[in-house]
Each structure stands twice: as structure tokens, then as C-alpha cells.
Design a protein around this motif. Structure first.
Motif, mmCIF file in Angstrom:
data_model
loop_
_atom_site.group_PDB
_atom_site.id
_atom_site.type_symbol
_atom_site.label_atom_id
_atom_site.label_comp_id
_atom_site.label_asym_id
_atom_site.label_seq_id
_atom_site.Cartn_x
_atom_site.Cartn_y
_atom_site.Cartn_z
ATOM 1 N N LEU A 646 0.860 -1.185 0.000
ATOM 2 C CA LEU A 646 0.000 0.000 0.000
ATOM 3 C C LEU A 646 0.892 1.229 0.000
ATOM 4 O O LEU A 646 1.810 1.345 0.809
ATOM 5 C CB LEU A 646 -0.910 0.007 1.232
ATOM 6 N N THR A 647 0.623 2.136 -0.930
ATOM 7 C CA THR A 647 1.387 3.382 -0.971
ATOM 8 C C THR A 647 0.424 4.562 -0.950
ATOM 9 O O THR A 647 -0.776 4.412 -1.203
ATOM 10 C CB THR A 647 2.259 3.464 -2.234
ATOM 11 N N GLU A 648 0.933 5.725 -0.644
ATOM 12 C CA GLU A 648 0.103 6.918 -0.614
ATOM 13 C C GLU A 648 -0.455 7.194 -2.014
ATOM 14 O O GLU A 648 0.279 7.228 -2.995
ATOM 15 C CB GLU A 648 0.922 8.118 -0.146
ATOM 16 N N GLY A 649 -1.758 7.346 -2.089
ATOM 17 C CA GLY A 649 -2.399 7.605 -3.368
ATOM 18 C C GLY A 649 -2.732 6.360 -4.161
ATOM 19 O O GLY A 649 -3.293 6.440 -5.250
ATOM 20 N N GLN A 650 -2.389 5.195 -3.639
ATOM 21 C CA GLN A 650 -2.662 3.939 -4.330
ATOM 22 C C GLN A 650 -3.290 2.958 -3.350
ATOM 23 O O GLN A 650 -2.625 2.167 -2.712
ATOM 24 C CB GLN A 650 -1.378 3.353 -4.911
ATOM 25 N N PRO A 651 -4.630 3.008 -3.181
ATOM 26 C CA PRO A 651 -5.280 2.151 -2.185
ATOM 27 C C PRO A 651 -5.220 0.680 -2.557
ATOM 28 O O PRO A 651 -5.011 0.320 -3.725
ATOM 29 C CB PRO A 651 -6.721 2.656 -2.183
ATOM 30 N N ILE A 652 -5.410 -0.161 -1.545
ATOM 31 C CA ILE A 652 -5.523 -1.606 -1.745
ATOM 32 C C ILE A 652 -6.998 -1.980 -1.733
ATOM 33 O O ILE A 652 -7.773 -1.494 -0.898
ATOM 34 C CB ILE A 652 -4.783 -2.379 -0.630
ATOM 35 N N THR A 653 -7.394 -2.829 -2.636
ATOM 36 C CA THR A 653 -8.739 -3.375 -2.630
ATOM 37 C C THR A 653 -8.730 -4.705 -1.889
ATOM 38 O O THR A 653 -7.915 -5.581 -2.180
ATOM 39 C CB THR A 653 -9.268 -3.592 -4.056
ATOM 40 N N VAL A 654 -9.611 -4.841 -0.920
ATOM 41 C CA VAL A 654 -9.751 -6.076 -0.151
ATOM 42 C C VAL A 654 -11.077 -6.712 -0.525
ATOM 43 O O VAL A 654 -12.123 -6.055 -0.461
ATOM 44 C CB VAL A 654 -9.712 -5.804 1.365
ATOM 45 N N SER A 655 -11.054 -7.969 -0.918
ATOM 46 C CA SER A 655 -12.295 -8.668 -1.243
ATOM 47 C C SER A 655 -12.371 -9.958 -0.440
ATOM 48 O O SER A 655 -11.357 -10.590 -0.137
ATOM 49 C CB SER A 655 -12.387 -8.975 -2.738
ATOM 50 N N VAL A 656 -13.589 -10.339 -0.088
ATOM 51 C CA VAL A 656 -13.805 -11.568 0.663
ATOM 52 C C VAL A 656 -15.165 -12.131 0.273
ATOM 53 O O VAL A 656 -16.109 -11.387 0.011
ATOM 54 C CB VAL A 656 -13.733 -11.314 2.192
ATOM 55 N N THR A 709 -6.985 2.810 2.406
ATOM 56 C CA THR A 709 -6.035 3.863 2.034
ATOM 57 C C THR A 709 -5.048 4.083 3.175
ATOM 58 O O THR A 709 -5.281 3.662 4.317
ATOM 59 C CB THR A 709 -6.772 5.183 1.764
ATOM 60 N N GLY A 710 -3.977 4.747 2.871
ATOM 61 C CA GLY A 710 -3.014 5.074 3.911
ATOM 62 C C GLY A 710 -3.621 5.935 5.001
ATOM 63 O O GLY A 710 -3.314 5.783 6.181
ATOM 64 N N GLU A 711 -4.525 6.833 4.627
ATOM 65 C CA GLU A 711 -5.184 7.707 5.602
ATOM 66 C C GLU A 711 -5.986 6.898 6.615
ATOM 67 O O GLU A 711 -6.032 7.221 7.801
ATOM 68 C CB GLU A 711 -6.093 8.699 4.867
ATOM 69 N N GLN A 712 -6.632 5.820 6.166
ATOM 70 C CA GLN A 712 -7.412 4.983 7.078
ATOM 71 C C GLN A 712 -6.555 4.341 8.159
ATOM 72 O O GLN A 712 -7.044 4.020 9.231
ATOM 73 C CB GLN A 712 -8.132 3.874 6.296
ATOM 74 N N LEU A 713 -5.296 4.142 7.874
ATOM 75 C CA LEU A 713 -4.403 3.479 8.826
ATOM 76 C C LEU A 713 -3.649 4.462 9.703
ATOM 77 O O LEU A 713 -2.830 4.069 10.532
ATOM 78 C CB LEU A 713 -3.389 2.613 8.061
ATOM 79 N N SER A 714 -3.934 5.735 9.550
ATOM 80 C CA SER A 714 -3.161 6.755 10.248
ATOM 81 C C SER A 714 -3.505 6.806 11.730
ATOM 82 O O SER A 714 -4.539 6.313 12.174
ATOM 83 C CB SER A 714 -3.405 8.123 9.612
ATOM 84 N N PHE A 715 -2.618 7.419 12.492
ATOM 85 C CA PHE A 715 -2.845 7.651 13.911
ATOM 86 C C PHE A 715 -2.188 8.976 14.284
ATOM 87 O O PHE A 715 -1.387 9.532 13.526
ATOM 88 C CB PHE A 715 -2.280 6.506 14.764
ATOM 89 N N VAL A 716 -2.537 9.484 15.451
ATOM 90 C CA VAL A 716 -1.968 10.732 15.928
ATOM 91 C C VAL A 716 -0.679 10.406 16.678
ATOM 92 O O VAL A 716 -0.688 9.645 17.647
ATOM 93 C CB VAL A 716 -2.953 11.481 16.840
ATOM 94 N N ASP A 717 0.420 10.982 16.229
ATOM 95 C CA ASP A 717 1.704 10.643 16.833
ATOM 96 C C ASP A 717 2.024 11.551 18.016
ATOM 97 O O ASP A 717 1.190 12.369 18.452
ATOM 98 C CB ASP A 717 2.823 10.658 15.790
#
Length: 743
Positions: A646-656, A709-717
Motif C-alpha cells: 500500500l502506498t500513498e495515493g494507491q489504495p488496496i482493494t480487499v475482497s472476501v 487507504t493510507g489515511e485509514q491506517l493513520s494515527f496521531v503521533d
């Protein structure tokens, strides 16, 4: 063709933006004109909210309808120029009486020099609960268990419609606090413990209330986000007691739900009554102005809760008198004061402006925000409504939706040997303090603040016992109370009747409460109810435990005695019917827990615990967040990631793939969790990052797709910046897991 459609959509969006911009410019001009004409008394009046109780002929009277006192109203409107009124008197009013009140108030206000209508607000929190005969939906915590954005939005739309049917354009809802403290008395008003779930359902509810336009039509109302912010996290768990929350925690867990709702245009915010890190939020300029108005770009107005400026003197002891408290709160960023039972705020604020202790620019900013909301809800064009516009009030469609959402809230937590559903010829004893009580189904904020009169006001609705009679036949169903909520009662009768039954439906939980009166010292279910369960077990008959409660009361002592456990939360007026149909198999339960259900009073965890909280198997709840059974079975398979990187601006699609492997149709909330394995701030074991509710027929398979997306995985440092750090992550959906790296 596709290009043509794209161009057309772009053109329409530009035209719509231009029209909105023009409307806003016209409204700005009107606001500027009003401000230029208003006296300081008139401006301060707009910042004042008074409770209707002090305007009634017989304040506190149980008589319905209550009547407004013309002299008291004249003092409010003509002398003090008050711009907002709230509340109901002592009990819910008829629509006709609401119409009379609102018309009388607006008639007087519009005869004043500047002709500004009054903004009336009400706690319409699970339906328009302060209007007689309106639809009462499940409380927010129950709606959260549905994990269904569309149904939450629809319930809010109906609530807005039925609130506007009383000519009221503003609701003090939704509650966007996190229900992280199980003992807290307001857990049932929240969407649970998870920040993402609260944010998503909060947005759905705000959209349902306000509609999708910046202006609000006659079928929608302005929302009020409660209680900005950190209110739910007091150290003691008791209502309105101090919280200690580092700013990193505030931003990580408590701010996102408010930020999300503000971003989609929520009109008003009600402020946390408590204090954070020793500073009452009503005096905290950083939280109220720097974060709320500057950082989040909130354009609406900030309202106090009940008497909270006065409480800066009486409770917090940070101001020597009400005048100083008013100066502190207004300068911090409060725009409107829920005073609410006298006019000291008006007198004090006028004096403070004249003394130069509160600037005219601060006053003008507050009044501009308030007037903007009044324009947005259409008060200047239509200060009162037209009764004939609301023919669907408490109609078939509204009640059908209530039943549908309640059906998706009920959560099946245990079903040993598939005891449920019950066959219709079973002899059933229905017992427990919640078995024959509408109070237990609706809880607080139901016709009255404490919800104590639902057995009378909702007597045409079915309790759990009455609904079970309707479904299984009165000849097959018997009743004994067995115990009161907090005291023994009728135990021997219940035991005697259990001997004749095939199965016991034991309805336990909480009596109604709201806010501070709901404070408790022990999260364990009261002893009288536990004793009833133990005594019934001796009969040897299987027990189906039905819980109606606003927070997860400890039941670990009796859970092993029960063959099945149904969590109904506070399901509202359709709760009895839905519980009965769940027992009969006419409703296949699909709710999932919106909070972690604790096993022990002193072992209280949220599911997004830290790894250190898993040492020595210390994380051992009764049931985890997201848990819930069904009468069918679902198999998860073929979890796939579109990329391992996963990179910034390039989301991963998850399917199940989810397959209904049982023999009946079922609904399933598909929850996607992500675990950050290494981070500069100790990461949680997992966090909910996406969810979707699906419906599947037996044997059918559906592929559910999410994007990460990378934003979804973010946290406050540690520097208070939101970041996503490179490293390895694990995604979990059901029993399926996969890993990826963020770079």
C-alpha cells in the motif's frame, strides 16, 4: 456517452455550487443588515436560551396540555429579546399543543422591532420522543448494533419529519461521544465504543436529520452534535465528573466523530458539561475556538448544556460569580447559553460588553452564527409550519421502518444446542422485571426526561410478555414478575409457574434513567435479578435470557445458567414485537455488539486494547465488540488483496467471499479490522476500518469489497500530527487474515 455524462454532471455541480454561493451571499447580506440594526440587548437575547418551564402558567404541573403564560412570555421576548427556547414542561405535549405554543411564541417574536423568529430546540433523540404518539425508535446504542447506515439514516429522517410536524426545527442529537466506559449512565445514547462506527453512523444520522442540502426544508431539522468533546471519559465513569485525557488521545479517539459530522455540514454543537485536565470545557478557548471553529472550520454555533455557565461557579469553582463565568465562557467561544431558568445571563453579558470585558466582535460572531442557522432552517420564511403537511406522522410507513431497524438491532449472544427459535407449541413462562414493561424497552428520554411513564403513554404497544402471547398464543404463555429491578418480588410464584413450562424466558435489565440519576456504584446486575435466575435454574427448565439495558451490566454469574442470551438493548416501541418474533424464528437476529461486554466489574477493556493488555490472557470479556450470532451460518473465504504493498495515493482493494451455509435467509455485518504490528505510538491490537451489512439467501455467496487507504491506517503521533508509518499490517475479516506493507 460516458464523457458526455461526466461533463453534464460537472456542469450541474458547478451550477449548484453557484446557486448555493448566491444564496449564501444573499443570506450574508440579510445577516449584515440585521446586525447593523440590532441593539446590544437584542444581540445578547439571540445568544440566550430559556426553558419553557418558566414560561408556563403552572410550571411543573402534570396537567397536559400545559399553557403558556402571556406575561412570562412577554418578559422573555419583549424585555430580554430571547432568541431560543427549549424543553417540554413536565411531559410530552400533543402536536396540537406544540402548534399552539410555537405559533404564540413566533407571533410575539415577529411583532418585535427586528422581527427575528425564535429557534425552538428539543431532545428528539430516538424519535420525536417529547410529542405524544410519535414513533419511538431504538436508542442509539441499539441502532449501532444494526451496523446499518441506511436504516440509521432513515430513522433520523422520520424523527426529523415527526419533529418538524410539531413545528420544531432543531433537535439536540446525535450523541457522538464514545461509549468507552460501561458504567457511564449515557452509554445508551451513544453509537458504542468504536470511533469509526460512531463517525459513520453519526454522519448517517446527521444526513437523515438535515437532508443533503445546506438549507433545511420543512421535513428536516438542524442537528446538534453532543457533547463536544471527551464527555464520556470521566475517571469515575459517573456523569459530569472530571476527565483526564491527553490531547493525543482526544484527537485519536474523541475528535474524529465530531470532525466527520462537521465536515458534512452539522449546524450546531452542544458542549461537554465536564472538565478535561482540570479545565471546564466551557472555558477552554483552545477546544472551542482554535480546534472547533478554526481547525475544523465549523460555521454553526456552539451551545452550552443545562446551566453550564452557572455551573462554572456552583460546581467547578473557577469563577467567583455568574458574571465572571459568563465572561469566561463567551470569550472561550460559547455562542448560546442554555441558561435556562432566569435572565441573569442577559444582564451580565450586556454589562460585560459595556465594560469592554467581552468584545462586540465576539458578540457579532456568535449572533451571526445563530442567525445563519435560523436562515438555514427556514425560520425567516416559515416560522411556523402547516399541520396538513405532515400526514405521515406516526403512520404505517414510519412504524414499519421502526420494526425493520429494531429487527436488525437485536443481538443473539448465546444459543446452546440451537434452543432458539422455539417451536410455537412450547409452554413458556415469561418472567423478570423487564417482561411486562414498556419502560424497560424505551428507557430514558421517552415522553419524560427519565422515561418513567412509558407504561402509560405507550400502553397501546406490546411489552415482551404481551408480544409473546400474540405470537405463541395466550394458552401457551404464562407470566410472573419474579423480581423487581432492584428488589425481590413474587419469586415463589415464578418458581411455581416454571414447573409447568417447557422453557423460561427471563427478562432482566435496567429500569429507566437519564444522565446523572442513572449513576450506579456497581456494574453487576442487581442481586434480586441474579437471585431470580439462580432460583429458576433449579427448575431444570431451559432459560432464555433477554436483556433490556442501556449499558452492559455484568451477568457472568448467571450466563452459564442460561441456554440462550438475547441482547435487546433499549429497543423502543417495537421491541416487544421483535423479541417475540426472534424467539419464534420469524426474525433472524443480525445485530452485533457495538461495545465490549465485560465479564468482571474491574476488568473493563475496549476491543482496541493495547498488546500489553493481552498479557497472561487478561483480555477476557464476556463477549467482544462485533460479536453476534444468527439462526443461519456464514462462511468467510477467499480473502484477497489487490496488492501486498500500500502506498500513498494507491489504495488496496480487499475482497472476501461470504456464503450463507445455513438453511434460511440471514443478514451479516461484515467487519474489517486492521492491526498495525509496529508503530512509534504503541498500536492497538486491532481497529475497525470498514464495515458493510449484507443479506444472503441460503446457499448464496456474495463478494464484499473494501478499499484501504493510507489515511485509514493513520494515527496521531507524539507531535499531535496524523501520520501513517511504513511497516507491516494485518487485515482481518471474519476468520480470514492477510498481510500487507505500507511504504
Amino acid at each position: 456517452m460516458r464523457n458526455l455524462i461526466t461533463v453534464l454532471l460537472l456542469f450541474l455541480s458547478v451550477v449548484g455550487f453557484a446557486q448555493n454561493r448566491k444564496a449564501y451571499n444573499e443570506i450574508d447580506k440579510k445577516i449584515d443588515k440585521l446586525l447593523s440594526e440590532m441593539t446590544i440587548q437584542e444581540k445578547v437575547g439571540q445568544m440566550t436560551q430559556i426553558a419553557v418551564e418558566i414560561l408556563l402558567k403552572k410550571p411543573g404541573s402534570l396537567t397536559e396540555p400545559d399553557e403558556l403564560d402571556p406575561e412570562k412570555l412577554a418578559q422573555c421576548i419583549k424585555k430580554y429579546k430571547v432568541g431560543s427556547i427549549l424543553n417540554i414542561g413536565i411531559t410530552a405535549q400533543t402536536r396540537e399543543n406544540w402548534h399552539k405554543w410555537i405559533e404564540t411564541i413566533q407571533d410575539m417574536a415577529l411583532k418585535e422591532r427586528v422581527k427575528i423568529p425564535v429557534l425552538y430546540g428539543i431532545d428528539a433523540i430516538h424519535g420525536n420522543n417529547y410529542t405524544a404518539n410519535s414513533v419511538l425508535f431504538p436508542q442509539q446504542i441499539a441502532q449501532a448494533a444494526s451496523f446499518n447506515r441506511a436504516l440509521v439514516k432513515k430513522a433520523a429522517e422520520i424523527t426529523a419529519y415527526e419533529t418538524r410536524a410539531s413545528f420544531i426545527p432543531w433537535t439536540f442529537s446525535p450523541v457522538l461521544d464514545l461509549g468507552r466506559k460501561p458504567i457511564w449512565s449515557r452509554v445508551y445514547e451513544t453509537f458504542g465504543e468504536d470511533p469509526y462506527l460512531v463517525s459513520e453512523l453519526g454522519k448517517a444520522m446527521v444526513t437523515g436529520y438535515q437532508g443533503s442540502s445546506s438549507s433545511i426544508d420543512k421535513y428536516h431539522v438542524a442537528a446538534c452534535l453532543k457533547h463536544y468533546m471527551g464527555y464520556s471519559m470521566s475517571l469515575t465513569g459517573l456523569d459530569r465528573t472530571p476527565a483526564w485525557i491527553p490531547e493525543r488521545e482526544l484527537r485519536e479517539y474523541f475528535l474524529p466523530s465530531f470532525a466527520a459530522a462537521i465536515a458534512i455540514g452539522a449546524k450546531t454543537v452542544m458542549v461537554n458539561s465536564g472538565e478535561i485536565n482540570g479545565v471546564p470545557v466551557h472555558t477552554n478557548k483552545y477546544i472551542l475556538t482554535d480546534v472547533l471553529k478554526k481547525e475544523l472550520k465549523f460555521k454553526g454555533f456552539a451551545l452550552t448544556d443545562w446551566m453550564d455557565i452557572q455551573f462554572l461557579v456552583d460546581r467547578h469553582h473557577v469563577a467567583k460569580d455568574y458574571k465572571e463565568a459568563t465572561m469566561m465562557a463567551i470569550n472561550a467561544g460559547i455562542d448560546m447559553s442554555m441558561v435556562p431558568v432566569d435572565y441573569t445571563f442577559c444582564d451580565d453579558l450586556v454589562a460585560l460588553v459595556n465594560e469592554g470585558k467581552v468584545s462586540m466582535s465576539r458578540i457579532d460572531d456568535a449572533v451571526r452564527r445563530i442567525l445563519r442557522v435560523k436562515f438555514d432552517v427556514g425560520l425567516f420564511d416559515n416560522p411556523v409550519g402547516k399541520a396538513s403537511d405532515y400526514k405521515e406522522f406516526n403512520g404505517v410507513a414510519h412504524n414499519k421502518t421502526n420494526y425493520e431497524i429494531t429487527s436488525e438491532c437485536i443481538t443473539l449472544l448465546k444459543n446452546t444446542n440451537n434452543l432458539l427459535p422455539l417451536k410455537t407449541d412450547k409452554k413458556i413462562l415469561v418472567t423478570g422485571p423487564a417482561a411486562n414493561s414498556m419502560v424497560a424497552l424505551n428507557g430514558g428520554w421517552s415522553r419524560r426526561w427519565q422515561g418513567t411513564n412509558s407504561d402509560e403513554t405507550e400502553k397501546d404497544k406490546n411489552t415482551i410478555y404481551e408480544a409473546i402471547q400474540n405470537v405463541f398464543g395466550s394458552k401457551n404463555v404464562d407470566f410472573a414478575q419474579g423480581a423487581k429491578f432492584n428488589a425481590p418480588s413474587d419469586l415463589n410464584t415464578a418458581l411455581s409457574k416454571s414447573e409447568k413450562a417447557d422453557v423460561v424466558v427471563l427478562c432482566l435489565g435496567e429500569d429507566s434513567y437519564a444522565e446523572t440519576p442513572g449513576n450506579i456504584q456497581d456494574l453487576t446486575l442487581p442481586a434480586a435479578q441474579l437471585e431470580l435466575a439462580r432460583a429458576l435454574k433449579a427448575s431444570g427448565k431451559p432459560i432464555v435470557l433477554v436483556l433490556t439495558e442501556g449499558r452492559p451490566r455484568i451477568i457472568s454469574a448467571i450466563e452459564p445458567l442460561c441456554s440462550a442470551v438475547i441482547h435487546a438493548y433499549l429497543p423502543g416501541n417495537e421491541g416487544g414485537n421483535v423479541v417475540a418474533n426472534v424467539l419464534a424464528g420469524k426474525v433472524n437476529p443480525s445485530g452485533k455488539l457495538p461495545y465490549t461486554y465485560p465479564r468482571y466489574p474491574n476488568y473493563l477493556f475496549n476491543y482496541y486494547r493495547k498488546y500489553t493488555e493481552e498479557v497472561d490472557n487478561s483480555y477476557n470479556p464476556q463477549w467482544e465488540f462485533g460479536y453476534g450470532l444468527s439462526y443461519t451460518t456464514f462462511k468467510y473465504s477467499n480473502l484477497k488483496l489487490s496488492s501486498k504493498v500500500l502506498t500513498e495515493g494507491q489504495p488496496i482493494t480487499v475482497s472476501v467471499d461470504i456464503t450463507n451455509t445455513g438453511n434460511q435467509m440471514g443478514k451479516e455485518s461484515v467487519l474489517l479490522f486492521v492491526s498495525d504490528l509496529v508503530a512509534s505510538i504503541t498500536p492497538e491490537a486491532k481497529r475497525l476500518r470498514a464495515f458493510e451489512k449484507i443479506s444472503l439467501e441460503p446457499g448464496k455467496t456474495q463478494t464484499v469489497t473494501f478499499k484501504i487507504t493510507g489515511e485509514q491506517l493513520s494515527f496521531v503521533d507524539a507531535t499531535l500530527k496524523r501520520v501513517t508509518e511504513p511497516g507491516e499490517f494485518v487485515v482481518t475479516v471474519g476468520d480470514q487474515k492477510a498481510t500487507f506493507n505500507y511504504r
